[in-house]
Design an enzyme around this catalytic site. Sequence first.
Site, PDB file in Angstrom:
ATOM      1  N   VAL A  11       0.713  -1.142   0.176  1.00 26.04           N
ATOM      2  CA  VAL A  11       0.291   0.231  -0.158  1.00 26.04           C
ATOM      3  C   VAL A  11       1.088   1.185  -0.596  1.00 26.04           C
ATOM      4  O   VAL A  11       0.732   1.949  -0.767  1.00 26.04           O
ATOM      5  CB  VAL A  11      -0.400   0.134   1.086  1.00 26.04           C
ATOM      6  CG1 VAL A  11      -1.981   1.359   1.642  1.00 26.04           C
ATOM      7  CG2 VAL A  11      -1.761  -1.151   0.814  1.00 26.04           C
ATOM      8  N   THR A 121      -5.397  -1.103   7.259  1.00 20.96           N
ATOM      9  CA  THR A 121      -7.032  -1.194   7.947  1.00 20.96           C
ATOM     10  C   THR A 121      -7.395  -1.108   8.711  1.00 20.96           C
ATOM     11  O   THR A 121      -6.545  -2.091   9.695  1.00 20.96           O
ATOM     12  CB  THR A 121      -7.069  -2.222   6.958  1.00 20.96           C
ATOM     13  OG1 THR A 121      -7.326  -2.802   5.571  1.00 20.96           O
ATOM     14  CG2 THR A 121      -8.836  -3.320   7.277  1.00 20.96           C
ATOM     15  N   LEU A 156      -7.287  -0.699  -2.933  1.00 26.72           N
ATOM     16  CA  LEU A 156      -6.129  -0.984  -3.976  1.00 26.72           C
ATOM     17  C   LEU A 156      -6.385  -2.577  -3.865  1.00 26.72           C
ATOM     18  O   LEU A 156      -6.351  -2.952  -2.840  1.00 26.72           O
ATOM     19  CB  LEU A 156      -5.130  -0.377  -4.417  1.00 26.72           C
ATOM     20  CG  LEU A 156      -4.100  -0.473  -2.974  1.00 26.72           C
ATOM     21  CD1 LEU A 156      -3.144  -1.877  -3.033  1.00 26.72           C
ATOM     22  CD2 LEU A 156      -2.791   0.390  -3.370  1.00 26.72           C
ATOM     23  N   LYS A 157      -6.693  -3.512  -5.218  1.00 28.81           N
ATOM     24  CA  LYS A 157      -5.889  -4.736  -5.653  1.00 28.81           C
ATOM     25  C   LYS A 157      -4.842  -5.241  -5.626  1.00 28.81           C
ATOM     26  O   LYS A 157      -3.620  -4.470  -6.469  1.00 28.81           O
ATOM     27  CB  LYS A 157      -7.049  -5.233  -6.098  1.00 28.81           C
ATOM     28  CG  LYS A 157      -8.041  -4.831  -6.398  1.00 28.81           C
ATOM     29  CD  LYS A 157      -8.980  -6.329  -7.233  1.00 28.81           C
ATOM     30  CE  LYS A 157      -9.048  -5.280  -8.426  1.00 28.81           C
ATOM     31  NZ  LYS A 157      -9.607  -3.626  -8.496  1.00 28.81           N
ATOM     32  N   GLY A 263      -6.876 -15.852   0.303  1.00 25.11           N
ATOM     33  CA  GLY A 263      -6.016 -15.576   0.775  1.00 25.11           C
ATOM     34  C   GLY A 263      -5.485 -14.236   0.881  1.00 25.11           C
ATOM     35  O   GLY A 263      -6.273 -13.664   0.546  1.00 25.11           O
ATOM     36  N   CYS A 266      -5.553  -9.809   3.070  1.00 23.39           N
ATOM     37  CA  CYS A 266      -6.214  -8.664   3.659  1.00 23.39           C
ATOM     38  C   CYS A 266      -7.602  -9.848   4.276  1.00 23.39           C
ATOM     39  O   CYS A 266      -7.981  -9.708   5.246  1.00 23.39           O
ATOM     40  CB  CYS A 266      -6.741  -7.645   2.447  1.00 23.39           C
ATOM     41  SG  CYS A 266      -5.546  -6.374   2.101  1.00 23.39           S
TER      42      CYS A 266
HETATM   43  N1  LIG Z   1      -2.311  -5.453   0.726  1.00 21.51           N
HETATM   44  C1  LIG Z   1      -2.969  -4.947   0.476  1.00 21.51           C
HETATM   45  O1  LIG Z   1      -3.918  -5.392  -1.118  1.00 21.51           O
HETATM   46  C2  LIG Z   1      -3.912  -3.994   0.694  1.00 21.51           C
HETATM   47  C3  LIG Z   1      -5.546  -2.835   0.475  1.00 21.51           C
HETATM   48  C4  LIG Z   1      -5.509  -2.575   1.353  1.00 21.51           C
HETATM   49  C5  LIG Z   1      -4.817  -1.702   2.797  1.00 21.51           C
HETATM   50  N2  LIG Z   1      -4.723  -2.975   2.651  1.00 21.51           N
HETATM   51  C6  LIG Z   1      -3.657  -2.521   4.243  1.00 21.51           C
HETATM   52  O2  LIG Z   1      -2.711  -1.805   4.565  1.00 21.51           O
HETATM   53  C7  LIG Z   1      -1.789  -2.074   5.316  1.00 21.51           C
HETATM   54  C8  LIG Z   1      -0.538  -2.415   4.675  1.00 21.51           C
HETATM   55  O3  LIG Z   1      -0.895  -3.689   3.859  1.00 21.51           O
HETATM   56  P1  LIG Z   1       0.430  -4.158   3.057  1.00 21.51           P
HETATM   57  O4  LIG Z   1       0.498  -4.916   1.878  1.00 21.51           O
HETATM   58  O5  LIG Z   1       1.107  -2.165   2.760  1.00 21.51           O
HETATM   59  O6  LIG Z   1       1.910  -4.385   4.179  1.00 21.51           O
HETATM   60  P2  LIG Z   1       3.128  -4.683   3.955  1.00 21.51           P
HETATM   61  O7  LIG Z   1       3.599  -5.193   5.257  1.00 21.51           O
HETATM   62  O8  LIG Z   1       3.179  -4.980   2.694  1.00 21.51           O
HETATM   63  O9  LIG Z   1       3.935  -3.200   4.452  1.00 21.51           O
HETATM   64  C9  LIG Z   1       3.976  -2.818   5.715  1.00 21.51           C
HETATM   65  C10 LIG Z   1       5.255  -1.859   5.924  1.00 21.51           C
HETATM   66  O10 LIG Z   1       5.789  -1.504   6.968  1.00 21.51           O
HETATM   67  C11 LIG Z   1       6.716  -1.438   7.375  1.00 21.51           C
HETATM   68  N3  LIG Z   1       6.556  -0.876   9.224  1.00 21.51           N
HETATM   69  C12 LIG Z   1       5.973  -1.434  10.622  1.00 21.51           C
HETATM   70  N4  LIG Z   1       6.350  -0.281  11.181  1.00 21.51           N
HETATM   71  C13 LIG Z   1       6.862   0.670  10.730  1.00 21.51           C
HETATM   72  C14 LIG Z   1       6.831   1.745  11.395  1.00 21.51           C
HETATM   73  N5  LIG Z   1       6.714   1.946  12.621  1.00 21.51           N
HETATM   74  N6  LIG Z   1       7.063   3.480  11.053  1.00 21.51           N
HETATM   75  C15 LIG Z   1       7.268   2.727   9.225  1.00 21.51           C
HETATM   76  N7  LIG Z   1       6.948   1.668   8.685  1.00 21.51           N
HETATM   77  C16 LIG Z   1       6.797   0.894   9.472  1.00 21.51           C
HETATM   78  C17 LIG Z   1       7.388  -2.844   7.353  1.00 21.51           C
HETATM   79  O11 LIG Z   1       8.521  -2.893   7.488  1.00 21.51           O
HETATM   80  C18 LIG Z   1       6.679  -3.110   6.207  1.00 21.51           C
HETATM   81  O12 LIG Z   1       7.387  -2.632   5.533  1.00 21.51           O
HETATM   82  C19 LIG Z   1      -2.236  -3.326   6.272  1.00 21.51           C
HETATM   83  O13 LIG Z   1      -3.734  -2.972   6.718  1.00 21.51           O
HETATM   84  C20 LIG Z   1      -3.595  -3.648   5.233  1.00 21.51           C
HETATM   85  O14 LIG Z   1      -4.110  -4.676   5.843  1.00 21.51           O
HETATM   86  C21 LIG Z   1      -3.465  -3.486   2.004  1.00 21.51           C
END
Ligand SMILES: NC(=O)c1ccc[n+]([C@@H]2O[C@H](COP(=O)([O-])OP(=O)(O)OC[C@H]3O[C@@H](n4cnc5c(N)ncnc54)[C@H](O)[C@@H]3O)[C@@H](O)[C@H]2O)c1
Length: 444
Positions: A11, A121, A156-157, A263, A266
């Site tokens: 994200v 989220t 986003l997906k 899977g 999310c």
């Molecule tokens: N992946 C998706 O498709 C998607 C879509 C919509 C929403 N989300 C939500 O968005 C959020 C992030 O998802 P993601 O898939 O991008 O996660 P991710 O695990 O790919 O990335 C999270 C990043 O945050 C970093 N991080 C952790 N603590 C931190 C801090 N204190 N300061 C700075 N960076 C820090 C981690 O090192 C990691 O690189 C989640 O809540 C997820 O549910 C994800």
Amino acid sequence: MNVTVFGSGYVGLVSGACLAEVGNHVLCVDIDADKIDRLNRGEVPIFEPGLEELLAHNREQGRIEFTTDVARAVDHGLFQMIAVGTPPDEDGSADLQYVLAVAESIGRHMGEYKIIVNKSTVPVGTAARVRDRVASVLDSRRLTVEYDVVSNPEFLKEGAAIDDFMKPDRIVIGTDNPRTTELLRMLYTPFNRNHDRVIAMDIASAELTKYAANAMLATKISFMNEMANIAERVGADIEEVRQGIGSDHRIGFQFIYPGCGYGGSCFPKDVQALGRTAKSIGYDARILDAVEATNRQQKEKLFEKISRFYNGDLSGKVVALWGLAFKPRTDDMREAPSRVLLERLIAEGARVQAFDPVAMDEARRIYGDKPGLEMCESAESALQGANALAIVTEWKNFWSPDFASLAENLTDKAIFDGRNLYNPDALRPFGLLYFGIGRGEQFE
Ligand SMILES: NC(=O)c1ccc[n+]([C@@H]2O[C@H](COP(=O)([O-])OP(=O)(O)OC[C@H]3O[C@@H](n4cnc5c(N)ncnc54)[C@H](O)[C@@H]3O)[C@@H](O)[C@H]2O)c1
């Protein structure tokens, strides 16, 4: 505008790259120094179509930078976006430690007005917790600085993330301050030209909207898988049923594909977390519980079919596995059905020869040199010496294989199709045995 994005994952990187592309100056910050080093060297730590090019272009233009320097990051942006992970806690509720750690950092370093925009989220009430955390750190610094906390969930997906961010169906903004809504409207103007996509609402509703959206999509999948399980037992073909119901506009064709379970990072965690939220307020969310239970059961489906085929004795069998990512066009293997299948097969004495077009590195990271698991260079090489083939990810490369060569390679001529990619009738002339999801016992 200056934007800081905390979290350089799926994200954070996509949001950062897209915001930079339209002219903002974006600073991405992560606690993972290795990730930031790689980004600064021009590498992209995840696979997302188009992301590498978008990041490279904006890096060259000086519109996006990467750092681990939190003080600099907080100083940089009027907008402080939170895009860190919210993994499941031990009891399934969302673990907010990373979100609150960011709140703490912002409180520790801010010296002027900031808009804290939460894209992670998170359960209802999190914006208030972020606000309180910032307030208490500011208190300890004996500092009074104005700030707002906004809920701006991301829809986003993975696999189509850039397109989704650039052309969103909706931009949900949850605030209790109309001025903040207007500032965010300005930030999102370039993504909002065709028609107004901003839906402004109160913070709690915005937080719940994200969970409701994911829970609804997961429900459609589990519902369809339940229909598939019924179809299998009554001798119907779920693919015919899918066509039959999807043509009703009230139902539609999207998200009604039966398969070996959902899977990703999310749906599984969000359905669980919403269920936990419901329980914590004394509400028994029976649909959510059933959606999750059905999905868990569905992830076992291919294993059960394979095990039944071999009368429960898998020792010495070699299964070719096509697809490791939880869905096509991503390398993300979080909660992927492939993991359940390969772990079960290996535990029962089988060997697995796996191939995925982009998730091989991720699989190596997760499994290392796991005994019984061989990573193969191509879909074809995974078939060498295999007894049977299992398909768990519907990558386009798997849709039209050479069936004659499959029949030649697979000792037991059995295909276990977890995504119903093939027409069973087309396989029969090759002497292949086909086992799909919900396609009637006549195929087995
Ligand atoms: N992946 C998706 O498709 C998607 C879509 C919509 C929403 N989300 C939500 O968005 C959020 C992030 O998802 P993601 O898939 O991008 O996660 P991710 O695990 O790919 O990335 C999270 C990043 O945050 C970093 N991080 C952790 N603590 C931190 C801090 N204190 N300061 C700075 N960076 C820090 C981690 O090192 C990691 O690189 C989640 O809540 C997820 O549910 C994800």
